[in-house]
Design an enzyme around this catalytic site. Structure first.
Site, PDB file in Angstrom:
ATOM      1  N   SER A  37      26.414  -0.286  17.769  1.00  0.00           N
ATOM      2  CA  SER A  37      27.112  -0.449  17.715  1.00  0.00           C
ATOM      3  C   SER A  37      28.292  -1.234  16.781  1.00  0.00           C
ATOM      4  O   SER A  37      28.608  -0.497  16.321  1.00  0.00           O
ATOM      5  CB  SER A  37      27.613  -1.292  19.314  1.00  0.00           C
ATOM      6  N   GLN A  53      29.220   9.939  55.216  1.00  0.00           N
ATOM      7  CA  GLN A  53      29.092  10.490  54.762  1.00  0.00           C
ATOM      8  C   GLN A  53      30.039  10.764  53.448  1.00  0.00           C
ATOM      9  O   GLN A  53      30.151  11.280  52.420  1.00  0.00           O
ATOM     10  CB  GLN A  53      28.713  11.852  54.878  1.00  0.00           C
ATOM     11  N   GLU A  72      26.856   7.755  21.005  1.00  0.00           N
ATOM     12  CA  GLU A  72      28.068   7.848  20.916  1.00  0.00           C
ATOM     13  C   GLU A  72      28.790   6.818  21.091  1.00  0.00           C
ATOM     14  O   GLU A  72      29.763   6.888  21.398  1.00  0.00           O
ATOM     15  CB  GLU A  72      28.630   8.995  21.401  1.00  0.00           C
TER      16      GLU A  72
END
Length: 610
Positions: free
Chosen positions: A90, A276, A370
């Site tokens: 970075s 769920q 990225e």
């Protein structure tokens, strides 16, 4: 089930076949990108098209583009993007590779002075690439001018062997079975490798024949266009990966039955359980939300490019912060969501044949490449702090931060929600998300101003700043979902379903981050409870259409690669059949029985010499 070598060779074969079809069918660039999507396997072409070509387009002069791009477009050379090093990722400014100009030969000398300066991770570098855009410290006339890009040939175009002074190879196996192991992520070291001066990417700055460093009149902001493009594709990929996982989990939850039978009656579909639904339906809503924000980012990229051509750089910082934030939030949420979908499929979700372990393993690097997600959010936070100070000075914000111009109202307003149904009003949702984001940013700015220095304050408050950045990005996604619903959406009942998903997406975030909304005074505890009450009702309303909503993604069984997510729902025979394909089942009696199992069972183990 392939070995690492077989996986890599398989990728080479697929990429070559895809290129052959692209040429034969004369596909456009857009059509070729879609074909690439269905070669569902990471490979060297990703970095060639996704980073090498855009880097030359964005940072190369016209002459350099005319020289290198035709070769790249025809695959006469294969390129990668060599930035990250063993010791630095970075922190690009901390890279150690050097490019020292030698005026006596008109060449740059590329060198890796330390072990940690080894280029490490670039996809395609390990075995496939012939060239790379290499980022190195430019040194000329004894002065270090920081990081610049250089086009460097790595391998011979005759026999693919590394050129003199170039050491390179693959960095080894990675997380998962197949996943990213089909990609030849590489290591690269230079031992005083010489390249011509004109292979420095010189659109933004040049080195003259005499060795003078000269800035061009092209503004540095032009690099933002490439960045917006790459991050826009990452957000679109997040939508695809999340929708695949959700499709598998929803379909399987409709097939799987467990508990709930009365007097020997049929068991209950897992999808009917509220537990769920409350875990799965917000992920379904997120898949749609990311789809729409990804479409909007495509428009933003076009808009940014048009403004760049017109030499209008006013919106670039906002576009940069917006894409950085969206990349971070969507990839983190997607990686977590794929893992949640695996758990939602119970034990069978842990099988490779479910498609979910491999989907997770192949997707999770997106949280790092990225731009590391935490580092990106801190960039967004810096932008927000700057914006707060500009707003205080009377400057009107634009684009995704336009809401900050409404500071007087948003710092004071209270939500007017009285009933659960009031939360269905998009204006009510948008206002509380705006108020939360603004108040968190202002609060951080005020606390930083009390610190001995701005940098100390920023460092000390970085966890709070991360949360403020996330609040801002979540507001963008909610806003773009609401704006999508204002468009003319064809098909009876479609808009109604999307409205429910939009409400689920926003209210689930409100419920999840209720502490933020309460502490900033945007909503009361009762209003938070009403939002949660409405969520339960919305889940029940979405349930009848849940399978149709994932079918709408239109993924073939082949593309999904999951026995649990089959379109026909015939899960159990498929699971049984898939098990027998494993290489362990090629023999009835396992290899190693005679040497290890039989002596044990017959109590014939010889005593160890020890």
């Amino acid at each position: 089930m392939l070995s690492r070598k077989e996986l890599f060779k398989d990728t080479l074969k697929k990429a070559a076949h895809a290129w052959k079809r692209i040429v034969e069918l004369r596909l456009t660039e857009e059509e070729a990108n879609l074909l690439r999507l269905y070669v569902d396997q990471p490979g060297y072409v990703d970095l060639h098209w996704g980073m090498f070509v855009p880097a030359i387009k964005g940072q190369g002069t016209e002459e350099q583009q005319k020289k290198w791009l035709p070769m790249a477009y025809k695959f006469q050379i294969i390129g990668c993007y060599a930035q990250t090093e063993l010791g630095h990722g970075s922190n690009v400014q901390g890279l150690e590779t050097t490019a020292t100009f030698d005026p006596s030969t008109d060449e740059f000398v590329m060198h890796s002075p330390t072990l940690t300066s080894s280029k490490w991770w670039p996809g395609g570098l390990g075995k496939a690439s012939t060239h790379a855009v290499v980022y190195a410290r430019l040194i000329t006339e004894g002065k270090d001018y920081g990081i610049h890009g250089f086009i460097v040939q790595l391998r011979s175009l005759d026999d693919h062997s590394p050129l003199p002074g170039v050491t390179l190879g693959d960095i080894g196996g990675k997380f998962g079975s197949g996943a990213y192991n089909s990609m030849d992520n590489g290591v690269l070291r230079f031992d005083h490798v010489r390249i011509p001066r004109d292979q420095m990417l010189m659109r933004l700055s040049q080195v003259t024949r005499e060795g003078k460093y000269v800035h061009s009149d092209v503004p540095k902001q032009l690099l933002y266009g490439t960045m917006v493009y790459v991050r826009q594709t990452i957000v679109a990929d997040a939508s695809k990966a999340l929708s695949r996982a959700v499709c598998i989990a929803v379909r399987y939850s409709a097939i799987r039955k467990q508990f709930g039978s009365q007097d020997g009656g049929p068991e209950t579909q897992v999808l009917n359980y509220k537990t769920q639904q409350s875990r799965l339906f917000p992920l379904l809503a997120s898949a749609y939300a990311y789809r729409f924000v990804g479409q909007w980012l495509k428009w933003l990229y076009t808009d940014v490019n048009q403004k760049l051509e017109a030499k209008d750089y006013s919106t670039l910082p906002e576009a940069h912060a917006c894409t950085a934030g969206l990349k971070s939030v969507t990839t983190s949420a997607t990686a977590d969501a794929i893992e949640e979908c695996r758990k939602l499929c119970g034990g069978h979700g842990y099988l490779n044949s479910s498609g979910l372990p491999e989907l997770f393993a192949v997707y999770v690097p997106a949280c790092t490449y990225e731009g590391d997600n935490v580092v990106l959010l801190l960039q967004v936070a810096r932008f927000l702090m700057k914006t707060v100070s500009q707003v205080a000075a009377g400057k009107q914000p634009v684009g995704t931060i336009a809401y900050m111009g409404n500071i007087q109202h948003l710092m004071q307003c209270k939500s007017a929600v009285n009933t659960a149904e009031d939360w269905l009003n998009p204006a009510a949702i948008k206002e509380v998300f705006e108020a939360r984001a603004l108040r968190m940013a202002v609060n951080c700015a005020q606390n930083i101003s009390k610190a001995p220095s701005q940098e100390e304050g920023f460092s000390e408050l970085s966890p709070d700043l991360l949360e403020a950045a996330v609040a801002h990005v979540q507001l963008i996604i909610v806003t773009k979902f609401i704006e999508k619903l204002q468009e003319d959406i064809p098909g009876p009942g479609v808009k109604e379903q999307l409205q429910k998903l939009c409400s689920i997406y926003a209210l689930h975030l409100l419920h999840k981050h209720l502490g933020d909304f309460l502490s900033t005074g945007c909503v009361t505890a009762r209003q938070g409870a009403l939002a949660n009450e409405l969520l339960g009702k919305l889940y029940a309303q979405v349930r009848p259409n849940a399978v149709a909503l994932v079918d709408a993604f239109d993924y073939t069984d082949h593309y999904l690669g999951s026995v649990l997510g089959r379109y026909d729902g015939d899960v159990y025979p498929a699971l049984y059949e898939e098990a027998w394909k494993d290489p362990l089942n090629e023999t009835v009696v396992p290899d190693g029985y005679q040497e290890h199992l039989r002596p044990l069972l017959k109590q014939q183990l010889k005593l160890s010499r020890l």
